[in-house]
Each structure stands twice: as C-alpha cells, then as structure tokens.
Design a protein around this motif. Structure first.
Motif, PDB file in Angstrom:
ATOM      1  N   HIS A 143       1.033  -1.852   0.099  1.00  0.00           N
ATOM      2  CA  HIS A 143      -0.314   0.256  -0.199  1.00  0.00           C
ATOM      3  C   HIS A 143       1.203   1.008   0.144  1.00  0.00           C
ATOM      4  O   HIS A 143       0.167   1.981  -0.466  1.00  0.00           O
ATOM      5  CB  HIS A 143      -1.154   0.290   0.917  1.00  0.00           C
ATOM      6  CG  HIS A 143      -2.141   1.096   1.211  1.00  0.00           C
ATOM      7  ND1 HIS A 143      -3.323   1.293   0.411  1.00  0.00           N
ATOM      8  CD2 HIS A 143      -1.674   2.039   2.319  1.00  0.00           C
ATOM      9  CE1 HIS A 143      -3.345   2.798   0.692  1.00  0.00           C
ATOM     10  NE2 HIS A 143      -2.595   2.457   2.409  1.00  0.00           N
ATOM     11  N   HIS A 144       2.284   0.773   1.058  1.00  0.00           N
ATOM     12  CA  HIS A 144       3.139   1.885   0.730  1.00  0.00           C
ATOM     13  C   HIS A 144       3.621   2.933  -0.684  1.00  0.00           C
ATOM     14  O   HIS A 144       3.916   3.401  -0.916  1.00  0.00           O
ATOM     15  CB  HIS A 144       4.291   2.707   2.071  1.00  0.00           C
ATOM     16  CG  HIS A 144       4.480   3.252   2.441  1.00  0.00           C
ATOM     17  ND1 HIS A 144       4.334   4.308   2.421  1.00  0.00           N
ATOM     18  CD2 HIS A 144       5.947   3.587   1.966  1.00  0.00           C
ATOM     19  CE1 HIS A 144       5.677   5.296   2.371  1.00  0.00           C
ATOM     20  NE2 HIS A 144       6.656   4.638   2.403  1.00  0.00           N
TER      21      HIS A 144
ATOM     22  N   SER B  76       4.241   6.128  -5.100  1.00  0.00           N
ATOM     23  CA  SER B  76       4.198   6.061  -7.080  1.00  0.00           C
ATOM     24  C   SER B  76       3.084   6.857  -7.519  1.00  0.00           C
ATOM     25  O   SER B  76       2.928   7.339  -8.183  1.00  0.00           O
ATOM     26  CB  SER B  76       3.662   5.145  -7.258  1.00  0.00           C
ATOM     27  OG  SER B  76       2.622   3.856  -7.020  1.00  0.00           O
ATOM     28  N   SER B  77       1.411   6.530  -6.907  1.00  0.00           N
ATOM     29  CA  SER B  77       0.689   7.112  -7.203  1.00  0.00           C
ATOM     30  C   SER B  77       0.692   8.316  -6.916  1.00  0.00           C
ATOM     31  O   SER B  77       0.657  10.015  -8.008  1.00  0.00           O
ATOM     32  CB  SER B  77      -0.761   6.813  -6.487  1.00  0.00           C
ATOM     33  OG  SER B  77      -0.663   6.652  -5.027  1.00  0.00           O
TER      34      SER B  77
ATOM     35  N   GLU C 260       1.213  11.610  -9.088  1.00  0.00           N
ATOM     36  CA  GLU C 260      -0.197  12.886  -9.335  1.00  0.00           C
ATOM     37  C   GLU C 260       0.741  14.179  -9.191  1.00  0.00           C
ATOM     38  O   GLU C 260       0.392  15.051 -10.200  1.00  0.00           O
ATOM     39  CB  GLU C 260      -0.904  12.719  -7.959  1.00  0.00           C
ATOM     40  CG  GLU C 260      -2.167  11.708  -8.383  1.00  0.00           C
ATOM     41  CD  GLU C 260      -2.410  11.646  -7.235  1.00  0.00           C
ATOM     42  OE1 GLU C 260      -2.451  12.097  -6.490  1.00  0.00           O
ATOM     43  OE2 GLU C 260      -3.829  10.940  -7.453  1.00  0.00           O
ATOM     44  N   GLU C 261       2.233  14.391  -9.006  1.00  0.00           N
ATOM     45  CA  GLU C 261       2.861  15.068  -8.481  1.00  0.00           C
ATOM     46  C   GLU C 261       3.603  15.943 -10.559  1.00  0.00           C
ATOM     47  O   GLU C 261       3.891  17.016  -9.907  1.00  0.00           O
ATOM     48  CB  GLU C 261       3.861  15.642  -7.901  1.00  0.00           C
ATOM     49  CG  GLU C 261       3.579  15.752  -6.614  1.00  0.00           C
ATOM     50  CD  GLU C 261       4.616  15.294  -5.345  1.00  0.00           C
ATOM     51  OE1 GLU C 261       5.874  14.680  -5.636  1.00  0.00           O
ATOM     52  OE2 GLU C 261       4.497  14.858  -4.204  1.00  0.00           O
ATOM     53  N   ALA C 262       4.068  15.207 -11.117  1.00  0.00           N
ATOM     54  CA  ALA C 262       4.573  15.454 -12.338  1.00  0.00           C
ATOM     55  C   ALA C 262       3.168  15.733 -13.403  1.00  0.00           C
ATOM     56  O   ALA C 262       3.976  16.569 -14.011  1.00  0.00           O
ATOM     57  CB  ALA C 262       4.949  13.678 -12.777  1.00  0.00           C
ATOM     58  N   THR C 263       2.171  14.476 -13.092  1.00  0.00           N
ATOM     59  CA  THR C 263       1.390  15.417 -13.577  1.00  0.00           C
ATOM     60  C   THR C 263       1.064  16.941 -13.471  1.00  0.00           C
ATOM     61  O   THR C 263       0.387  18.321 -14.227  1.00  0.00           O
ATOM     62  CB  THR C 263      -0.304  14.839 -13.384  1.00  0.00           C
ATOM     63  OG1 THR C 263       0.434  13.295 -14.085  1.00  0.00           O
ATOM     64  CG2 THR C 263      -0.872  15.244 -14.410  1.00  0.00           C
TER      65      THR C 263
END
Length: 375
Positions: free
Chosen positions: A105-106, A111-112, A116-119
């Motif tokens: 989960h971590h 990774s998600s 999200e930060e890159a997008t």
C-alpha cells in the motif's frame, strides 16, 4: 440356533460301553462341528466389531487432532515474527501478511503520489505559459488599437522605416520583373519548339520534292540554326530568372522576416513601455511599487530585444543592398548581351556570352545530346 444346539447337548445322555469309556455316537460329530462353527462365528463377529470400533476411535481422534491444529495452530497464510524468544507475549508477534499489505500500500501510494505530482507540475507549467502568453497578447492588442486610433504613442525610427519601405517597394518591382521574365521564357520556348518542328518538316519536304529541294533545304538549315541559337538564349534567360528568383524569394524574404520580428518586438516594447508609464503615474504604496519593479524588469527585457533586432535589421539591409547591386549588375549584363547577340544573328557572340557567365547548356528532360548538339 446356537441355543437349541446347546440345550440339545445338555439333555442328551452319555452312554458307557463295556469298557467304561464313552461311546461315540453319530450325533457327537455334529455337536462338535456345531460348537466349532459357533466359535468361528463368534470370533469373526467379535473381530469385525473390534476392528470397526478401533477404526471409529482412530477417525474421531484424527478429527479431534485436526480441529485442534486448525484452531490453535499457526495460520498458513501468516508467518509470525516472535521477539523475545519462544513463549513470548502476543505483543511481540507481527504478522508478515500485514507487513506485506502495508508495504504494498505504501509503495503504490508513493508511486501514485509521484505521478500526480509530475502531472500537477506539467499542468502548472502550461498554465503559467498560457497566462504569460495571454497577458502579452492583451497588452500588444491594446497597444495596437491605441496606435490605430491615435491615442497611444509609437516608437519610430524614421531612417530605418524609410529603408524598410524602399525594400518592400523594390521587392514588388522585382517580383514583376520575375513574372515577365518567366512569361518571356515560356513564349520563347514555344517558339523554339515550333522552329524545331518547322525545320524537320522542311527537311522532309526537301527529300520528297526534287523540284524544290534546294529551297526547302535552305529553309530547313535556317530553322535549325535559329532553333540552336534559341536554345542558347533560353539557357541565358533561365539563368537570369533563377538568379532573380533567389534574390527575391530567398534573400529579400529573409530580410523581411527579420523586419517582421523587429516590428513585433517594437510593438511589445511600446506596450510594456506604456504599461510602465501608467503604473508610474499611479499611487506609490508597497503593492504598487512591487508592480512597478516587475514592469520595469519586463520593460528592460523588451527594450533589449527591440534594440537587438533593430541592429540585425540595419545590418541585413546593408548587406542586402550590396548583394542586390552585385547580382543585378551581372544578370542585367548577361540579359542584354544574350538578347542583342541572338537578334543580331551573331552566334559566336551569343556563345561567348554564355562562356563569360559560366553557363552550361543541358537539354531539358534528356540525358543524351539533342539533334542540335549532334550537328
């Protein structure tokens, strides 16, 4: 059946023979066989019942052991990590299944989050670019409208503007020369092709008309000579057209593209200059001073860009003028000499003109020499 046999055996009399021994009767054998049969039956029944009881007890014991193992034994899906040795408290037991789940989960959440930060970063960058473009477009449009209606001031370099206008007028006139030269080339090419066909016809009639052989022969030779000189003149005109086309559509066009960039930079420079002047006339509080400082930096950036492009335009106009004079001097001399030699019928001077300007003739669309070159 067993009870009847036993009762019968109990009521029977045992005879005594003359020797005092028990006699053997026919029923003795049957009695003995019945007793043996009863004993074997009892033994088989007892053994089968005992076996069944033993099997039932073993099955119950195995089922009980399996239940105890399933209830009190360790889970196959979990491996306990015991701290403090064997027999420690339950606080030291950490199921590895929970550890795996938490790690997965971590990692998935991290990774998600990174995706999200890159997008989000790309979106913010695009938003900032669109914001700057929109603000710049708004200021330039406002400045353009103000100039057209006479309300805004405009930076003007009179000498440079005059040179730019002369260049545009020169380009229009040279484009007209180029159009007429191409038309002359097309018409003259059609005339040369007609002369070629006419010379072939005269030559054929010279062979088939004995009474007019000489007359047709003279005309055939004349048309062939005119056709050869026409192809030589076409080579000179094509060279003239190609040089004018390069001067107009490449050299002049490149300078005009730089002039267009300079005019856009001039418009941006005046837009940011007007914006700075408006802010300077307003209040002088902290927020206004910050805006004035930012406008001053943008104004300086646009001023540097404007001055750099202005210098580039001046340099290109200078080199363009020198190149234009050099090219046109050569091409006009070539055009004059070639036209004069052709219509004067001076074949030697016409060929000398092509050699002077290093023009090599090649028949269009043919790798091997034409019939004119074979003469």
């Amino acid at each position: 059946m067993t009870e009847s046999i036993m009762s019968k055996a109990a009521t029977m009399e045992i005879p005594i023979n003359s020797n005092g021994d028990t006699g053997t009767l026919p029923e003795d054998d049957s009695l003995e066989q019945a007793a043996k049969l009863q004993w074997s039956l009892d033994e088989k029944v007892g053994s089968s019942r005992g076996t069944r009881l033993i099997l039932e007890q073993e099955g119950k014991q195995k089922k009980t052991d399996l239940q105890q193992v399933m209830v009190s034994g360790p889970n196959l899906n979990e491996t306990s990590i015991v701290s403090g040795g064997y027999g420690g408290t339950a606080e030291g037991i950490i199921p590895t299944s929970s550890m795996k789940g938490s790690n997965m989960h971590h990692s998935s959440s991290s990774s998600s989050m990174s995706a999200e930060e890159a997008t989000r970063g790309v979106a913010v960058e695009k938003l900032e670019t669109m914001k700057k473009w929109g603000l710049n477009t708004y200021k330039c449009t406002k400045q353009m409208i103000s100039e057209r209606f006479g309300r805004g001031s405009r930076t003007v370099d009179l000498e440079l503007e005059a040179q730019i206008e002369v260049l545009r007028d020169t380009k229009r006139k040279y484009e007209n020369v180029l159009r007429l030269a191409r038309a002359l080339t097309n018409h003259f090419y059609n005339m040369v092709q007609t002369q070629h066909a006419l010379g072939d016809t005269f030559a054929d009639l010279s062979q088939k008309s004995p009474e007019l052989r000489d007359e047709f022969g003279y005309n055939a030779e004349t048309q062939k000579l005119l056709c050869k000189n026409g192809e030589t003149l076409l080579g000179a005109i094509n060279f003239f057209v190609s040089s004018i086309n390069t001067l107009v559509n490449k050299t002049m066009e490149d300078t005009l593209m730089t002039i267009k960039m300079y005019e856009n930079a001039r418009l941006e420079y005046d837009a940011y200059r007007s914006d700075l002047e408006e802010l300077s006339l307003g209040p002088r509080d902290a927020v206004a001073m910050a805006r004035i400082e930012a406008a001053q930096q943008q104004y300086q950036t646009q001023k540097d860009k404007y001055e750099r492009l202005r210098s580039d335009v001046i340099i290109k106009l200078k080199f363009l003028e020198e190149n234009k004079v050099k090219v046109m001097h050569k091409q006009l001399l070539l055009f004059h000499n070639a036209i004069s030699a052709y219509f004067a019928g001076n074949q030697q001077q016409l060929e000398q003109t092509l050699k002077q300007f290093n023009i090599k003739l090649r028949p269009p669309g043919a790798d091997k020499p034409s019939w004119l070159e074979e003469q």
